[in-house]
Motif scaffolding. Sequence first.
Motif, PDB file in Angstrom:
ATOM      1  N   LEU A   3     -23.964 -57.419 -19.386  1.00 39.86           N
ATOM      2  CA  LEU A   3     -24.371 -57.379 -20.755  1.00 39.86           C
ATOM      3  C   LEU A   3     -25.546 -58.239 -21.034  1.00 39.86           C
ATOM      4  N   ARG A   4     -26.548 -57.981 -21.905  1.00 41.95           N
ATOM      5  CA  ARG A   4     -27.572 -59.002 -22.444  1.00 41.95           C
ATOM      6  C   ARG A   4     -27.630 -58.956 -23.604  1.00 41.95           C
ATOM      7  N   GLY A   5     -27.215 -60.266 -24.415  1.00 45.70           N
ATOM      8  CA  GLY A   5     -27.170 -60.443 -25.731  1.00 45.70           C
ATOM      9  C   GLY A   5     -25.880 -60.567 -26.284  1.00 45.70           C
ATOM     10  N   VAL A   6     -25.620 -60.116 -27.381  1.00 41.56           N
ATOM     11  CA  VAL A   6     -24.239 -60.384 -28.054  1.00 41.56           C
ATOM     12  C   VAL A   6     -23.648 -59.189 -28.615  1.00 41.56           C
ATOM     13  N   VAL A   7     -22.508 -58.871 -28.457  1.00 38.57           N
ATOM     14  CA  VAL A   7     -21.693 -58.225 -28.878  1.00 38.57           C
ATOM     15  C   VAL A   7     -20.787 -58.645 -30.164  1.00 38.57           C
ATOM     16  N   ALA A   8     -20.890 -58.378 -31.345  1.00 39.93           N
ATOM     17  CA  ALA A   8     -20.014 -58.841 -32.277  1.00 39.93           C
ATOM     18  C   ALA A   8     -18.970 -58.006 -32.657  1.00 39.93           C
ATOM     19  N   MET A   9     -17.677 -58.400 -32.460  1.00 41.68           N
ATOM     20  CA  MET A   9     -16.478 -57.815 -32.755  1.00 41.68           C
ATOM     21  C   MET A   9     -15.679 -58.395 -33.568  1.00 41.68           C
ATOM     22  N   ASP A  10     -15.602 -57.461 -34.859  1.00 36.30           N
ATOM     23  CA  ASP A  10     -14.912 -58.250 -35.925  1.00 36.30           C
ATOM     24  C   ASP A  10     -13.667 -57.063 -36.414  1.00 36.30           C
ATOM     25  N   GLY A  11     -12.778 -57.571 -37.310  1.00 38.56           N
ATOM     26  CA  GLY A  11     -11.637 -56.627 -37.728  1.00 38.56           C
ATOM     27  C   GLY A  11     -10.318 -57.464 -37.991  1.00 38.56           C
ATOM     28  N   PRO A  12      -9.566 -56.981 -38.659  1.00 41.57           N
ATOM     29  CA  PRO A  12      -8.364 -57.902 -39.092  1.00 41.57           C
ATOM     30  C   PRO A  12      -7.494 -57.814 -37.732  1.00 41.57           C
ATOM     31  N   SER A  13      -6.363 -58.565 -37.804  1.00 44.84           N
ATOM     32  CA  SER A  13      -5.427 -58.892 -36.503  1.00 44.84           C
ATOM     33  C   SER A  13      -4.648 -57.323 -36.445  1.00 44.84           C
ATOM     34  N   GLY A  14      -4.231 -57.100 -34.841  1.00 41.05           N
ATOM     35  CA  GLY A  14      -3.482 -55.988 -34.584  1.00 41.05           C
ATOM     36  C   GLY A  14      -4.514 -54.774 -34.344  1.00 41.05           C
ATOM     37  N   THR A  15      -5.490 -54.966 -34.391  1.00 43.69           N
ATOM     38  CA  THR A  15      -6.210 -53.611 -34.194  1.00 43.69           C
ATOM     39  C   THR A  15      -6.595 -53.527 -32.651  1.00 43.69           C
ATOM     40  N   GLY A  16      -6.375 -54.343 -31.674  1.00 45.59           N
ATOM     41  CA  GLY A  16      -6.616 -54.206 -30.426  1.00 45.59           C
ATOM     42  C   GLY A  16      -7.889 -55.067 -30.003  1.00 45.59           C
ATOM     43  N   LYS A  17      -8.365 -56.059 -31.057  1.00 45.74           N
ATOM     44  CA  LYS A  17      -9.505 -56.417 -30.793  1.00 45.74           C
ATOM     45  C   LYS A  17      -9.762 -57.448 -29.880  1.00 45.74           C
ATOM     46  N   SER A  18      -8.891 -58.323 -29.492  1.00 44.27           N
ATOM     47  CA  SER A  18      -8.845 -59.243 -28.306  1.00 44.27           C
ATOM     48  C   SER A  18      -8.685 -58.573 -27.287  1.00 44.27           C
ATOM     49  N   THR A  19      -7.959 -57.643 -26.955  1.00 43.66           N
ATOM     50  CA  THR A  19      -7.736 -57.058 -25.716  1.00 43.66           C
ATOM     51  C   THR A  19      -8.979 -56.195 -25.376  1.00 43.66           C
ATOM     52  N   VAL A  20      -9.453 -55.507 -26.064  1.00 38.12           N
ATOM     53  CA  VAL A  20     -10.808 -54.691 -25.831  1.00 38.12           C
ATOM     54  C   VAL A  20     -12.052 -55.584 -25.714  1.00 38.12           C
ATOM     55  N   SER A  21     -12.172 -56.672 -26.558  1.00 35.97           N
ATOM     56  CA  SER A  21     -13.290 -57.837 -26.461  1.00 35.97           C
ATOM     57  C   SER A  21     -13.108 -58.341 -25.000  1.00 35.97           C
ATOM     58  N   ARG A  22     -11.904 -58.829 -24.638  1.00 34.15           N
ATOM     59  CA  ARG A  22     -12.102 -59.430 -23.212  1.00 34.15           C
ATOM     60  C   ARG A  22     -12.150 -58.527 -22.040  1.00 34.15           C
ATOM     61  N   ARG A  23     -11.710 -57.254 -22.336  1.00 27.49           N
ATOM     62  CA  ARG A  23     -12.041 -56.200 -21.022  1.00 27.49           C
ATOM     63  C   ARG A  23     -13.422 -55.882 -21.114  1.00 27.49           C
ATOM     64  N   LEU A  24     -14.051 -55.750 -22.232  1.00 31.50           N
ATOM     65  CA  LEU A  24     -15.330 -55.427 -22.363  1.00 31.50           C
ATOM     66  C   LEU A  24     -16.369 -56.476 -21.906  1.00 31.50           C
ATOM     67  N   ALA A  25     -15.897 -57.639 -22.096  1.00 30.66           N
ATOM     68  CA  ALA A  25     -16.755 -58.940 -21.369  1.00 30.66           C
ATOM     69  C   ALA A  25     -16.407 -58.839 -20.000  1.00 30.66           C
ATOM     70  N   GLN A  26     -15.296 -58.541 -19.360  1.00 30.42           N
ATOM     71  CA  GLN A  26     -14.889 -58.468 -18.009  1.00 30.42           C
ATOM     72  C   GLN A  26     -15.880 -57.405 -17.380  1.00 30.42           C
ATOM     73  N   ALA A  27     -15.898 -56.297 -17.988  1.00 30.41           N
ATOM     74  CA  ALA A  27     -16.532 -54.886 -17.595  1.00 30.41           C
ATOM     75  C   ALA A  27     -18.040 -55.377 -17.450  1.00 30.41           C
ATOM     76  N   CYS A  28     -18.435 -56.174 -18.241  1.00 28.85           N
ATOM     77  CA  CYS A  28     -20.016 -56.288 -18.410  1.00 28.85           C
ATOM     78  C   CYS A  28     -20.354 -57.877 -17.949  1.00 28.85           C
ATOM     79  N   SER A  29     -19.678 -58.161 -17.007  1.00 29.32           N
ATOM     80  CA  SER A  29     -20.080 -59.731 -16.434  1.00 29.32           C
ATOM     81  C   SER A  29     -20.620 -60.662 -17.633  1.00 29.32           C
ATOM     82  N   ALA A  30     -19.906 -60.638 -18.678  1.00 32.24           N
ATOM     83  CA  ALA A  30     -20.210 -61.325 -19.625  1.00 32.24           C
ATOM     84  C   ALA A  30     -19.375 -62.664 -19.912  1.00 32.24           C
ATOM     85  N   ALA A  31     -19.804 -63.601 -21.020  1.00 33.59           N
ATOM     86  CA  ALA A  31     -18.877 -64.354 -21.330  1.00 33.59           C
ATOM     87  C   ALA A  31     -17.891 -63.940 -22.563  1.00 33.59           C
ATOM     88  N   TYR A  32     -16.941 -64.605 -23.052  1.00 34.03           N
ATOM     89  CA  TYR A  32     -16.134 -64.314 -23.945  1.00 34.03           C
ATOM     90  C   TYR A  32     -15.758 -65.262 -24.894  1.00 34.03           C
TER      91      TYR A  32
END
Length: 232
Positions: A3-32
């Motif tokens: 990944l190059r640049g920033v992916v901004a992930m917003d939303g309320p709690s319980g949407t799965g935001k943390s899970t998919v954000s971490r997995r996206l960062a891992q899949a894209c060799s990015a920081a989180y």
Amino acid sequence: MALRGVVAMDGPSGTGKSTVSRRLAQACSAAYLDTGAMYRAATLAALRAGLGEGATEDEIARAAIGARLESGTDPVAPTITLDGEDVSGPIRGPEVTGFVSAVSAVPQVRAEMVARQHALIRAAVGSGGGMVVEGRDIGTVVVPDAPLKVYLTASPEVRAARRGRQDEKAGRKADLHVTLADVERRDRLDSSRRVSPLYAAADALVLDTDRLSADAVLAKLRELVSARGLDG
């Protein structure tokens, strides 16, 4: 895929935001970066200073800003420390959950946390890498020029059920009715605060996760990263 640049992930709690954000960062060799954990750690600092309902904004700000908070950005094992102590577990407790919206609404606290978030984002992106940043005001306040903004949403009932399962998995007592009431309470507080309220940026992709698995959401996010030319 990097990944190059920033992916901004917003939303309320319980949407799965943390899970998919971490997995996206891992899949894209990015920081989180989990900005919510930063506010929770600041809330824990306020609680440990003996503050609670009835505390003034100045009292909360002094306790929260004076605390030594450090946020790890490794998506495989993200860490958050308070005065040198790993507080990844304690910040998820009911006392912190019940007080975090009040602490997060204090303007001085938000200004300090955003400054710290900017420093972490600059460090990640400045080295030529990317970062997935999750929270409630990332696309609107923290990184309004992010090349990809996503706002995850889901019904309160679905989000309460998800959070209940997370609590049970972590060994915390869960009551669906209590959890639902808390989800709705936090929605009201976070959406109505005068500083950095929760809402989707005008140019964010709004994704309803009611009927989507984490795998399906992740697949959609990876498609968006590629479509925006953010994969190096």
